[in-house]
Write an enzyme that holds these catalytic residues in place. Structure first.
Site, mmCIF file in Angstrom:
data_model
loop_
_atom_site.group_PDB
_atom_site.id
_atom_site.type_symbol
_atom_site.label_atom_id
_atom_site.label_comp_id
_atom_site.label_asym_id
_atom_site.label_seq_id
_atom_site.Cartn_x
_atom_site.Cartn_y
_atom_site.Cartn_z
ATOM 1 N N GLU A 79 -86.058 33.261 -7.024
ATOM 2 C CA GLU A 79 -85.216 32.000 -7.547
ATOM 3 C C GLU A 79 -85.159 32.220 -9.258
ATOM 4 O OE1 GLU A 79 -86.276 27.249 -8.605
ATOM 5 O OE2 GLU A 79 -88.014 28.519 -7.697
ATOM 6 N N LYS A 119 -82.766 31.389 -4.017
ATOM 7 C CA LYS A 119 -83.069 29.970 -4.357
ATOM 8 C C LYS A 119 -82.093 29.794 -5.661
ATOM 9 C CE LYS A 119 -85.781 25.626 -5.032
ATOM 10 N NZ LYS A 119 -86.716 25.108 -4.853
#
Length: 295
Positions: free
Chosen positions: A176, A213
């Site tokens: 992420e 993400k």
């Protein structure tokens, strides 16, 4: 690696619920839920209250594998139980929802327009514990604030270095590298990020699976090359401070990208609501995010 869980993430419609607020963000999450700081006098009581909130969400009839493919847990949530089962086992065995674990220890100070992750000296032990508790994958967050190539590369290099350690532990990392939605040159930062991501994805080697993400991009379907990459199991979106309505609208325009929302999922939920009202509010939130994730 659980092939049923891999297939669920890869092929089924649905999204990932991010239930992983940690020490720093827990008071804010509780306050949004209608539990103010005067309701607890220390961290232990605070974490008891946030576990009650998460348990209420997870045990709700609205929260099932029909519309959710996964849920991200905070370490302390993984170590606790829901209805007499370890949380990860409850999610998969009872709800048919794949369990993930947040493993980062927060962000380092900003440098070169980005924040890498703080050191994780206990990561190897945590991965062993997660595997023993039937967790499928992990999640770790860095933040990119400007379109500075040095900062972007530092974030992505660190994410994949640790990601490879997680893959070696037979878990699937959610990488992420969040681009701050308030970045003065968000689209420029996203261009640098995509280039860095593709370079590292191409170096992974056959059979090594990761997930990404990412912040909802300025250019629709910008991350299509990542979505189509053979080493990427799924690309999920963070809400990043957008309201649920705006996050859903942006997400619906990204083909093949699904939600992994935290604050946008729990928006409107309150400790003061009756179970009926709570479940109805959660059901509406899940349905709206599910529909936006189906595009």
């Amino acid at each position: 690696m659980n092939t049923d869980q891999i297939n669920k993430i890869r092929t089924e419609n649905g999204f990932i619920a991010a239930l992983d607020q940690s020490g720093g963000s827990t008071p804010k999450a509780l306050a949004a839920y209608g539990v103010n700081a005067d309701a607890y006098s220390n961290d232990a009581e605070m974490f008891d209250l946030v576990h009650e909130m998460r348990t209420r969400i997870m045990t709700s009839p609205a929260f099932t594998g029909d519309r959710l493919i996964g849920a991200i847990l905070f370490e302390m949530t993984m170590d606790r139980e829901v209805e007499g089962k370890g949380t990860a086992d409850y999610l998969w065995d009872v709800k048919n929802v794949v369990p993930f674990l947040k493993v980062d220890k927060g962000l380092a100070d900003e440098k070169d327009g980005a924040q890498v992750m703080k050191p994780m000296p206990d990561l190897a032990d945590l991965l062993v514990r997660a595997k023993a508790k039937n967790v499928f994958g992990t999640k770790m967050r860095s933040v990119i604030k400007t379109s500075n190539p040095t900062g972007v590369d530092a974030v992505v290099d660190q994410q994949f270095e640790i990601g490879n350690q997680i893959v070696a532990a037979d878990l699937v990392p959610i990488i992420e590298p969040e681009v701050d939605i308030k970045s003065p040159d968000k689209s420029g930062a996203e261009e640098l990020l995509l280039k860095a991501l593709m370079k590292h994805l191409d170096q992974l080697g056959e059979g090594k699976l990761v997930m990404l993400k990412l912040t909802l991009p300025e250019v629709d379907n910008f991350y299509k090359p990542c979505i189509e990459h053979p080493n990427v199991l799924k690309v999920v979106a963070l809400s990043g401070g957008y309201s649920r309505e705006e996050a859903n609208q942006r997400l619906a325009r990204q083909n093949g990208m699904v939600a992994s929302f935290s604050r946008a999922l729990s928006e409107g939920l309150s400790a003061q609501q009756s179970d009926e009202e709570f479940n109805k509010t959660l059901d509406a939130a899940i349905e709206s995010i599910y529909q936006a994730s189906r595009t």
